[in-house]
Design an enzyme around this catalytic site. Sequence first.
Site, PDB file in Angstrom:
ATOM      1  N   GLU A  54       0.815  -1.289  -0.012  1.00 39.18           N
ATOM      2  CA  GLU A  54       0.179  -0.143  -0.071  1.00 39.18           C
ATOM      3  C   GLU A  54       1.011   1.329  -0.088  1.00 39.18           C
ATOM      4  OE1 GLU A  54      -3.461   0.643  -0.252  1.00 39.18           O
ATOM      5  OE2 GLU A  54      -3.418  -1.813  -0.534  1.00 39.18           O
ATOM      6  N   ASP A  71      -5.986   8.797  -0.425  1.00 40.21           N
ATOM      7  CA  ASP A  71      -5.731   7.899   0.460  1.00 40.21           C
ATOM      8  C   ASP A  71      -4.406   8.330   1.348  1.00 40.21           C
ATOM      9  OD1 ASP A  71      -7.559   6.032  -0.322  1.00 40.21           O
ATOM     10  OD2 ASP A  71      -6.331   4.768  -1.730  1.00 40.21           O
TER      11      ASP A  71
END
Length: 148
Positions: A54, A71
């Site tokens: 991620e 994000d």
Amino acid sequence: MKAAGILTLIGCLVTGAESKIYTRCKLAKIFSRAGLDNYWGFSLGNWICMAYYESGYNTTAQRVLDDGSIDYGIFQINSFTWCRHGKLQENNHCHVACSALITDDLTDAIICARKIVKETQGMNYWQGWKKHCEGRDLSDWKKGCEVS
């Protein structure tokens, strides 16, 4: 070339946070102390693998998505649903400012990630986990890190 350098500098100034990129073993120790090993059935290897894919273990990682949401942090937690970014009408289910997710103190990010796992379909929230970690032997992710 100069434009790319200027954009990078502006990006660093806008975040207002100094980037910290953890090592795999340091993160394994933090995650272990935070009780993530086997949280909702997900081994420590799942958490370490997911964070790598991620964010590359970067606490200040940010990614703007097509819908305009962002994000944030080591777990790439989305501003629309999980945290508050400015005055936008997000859901803020973690009851935290998105800026708290991009600091070297991972407490808020870990609390929010635990909430995501508990309230959604486990780690399926994270595409990096689904693509690179799900269903694999993840024991090597904590190998040599002196965690149980």
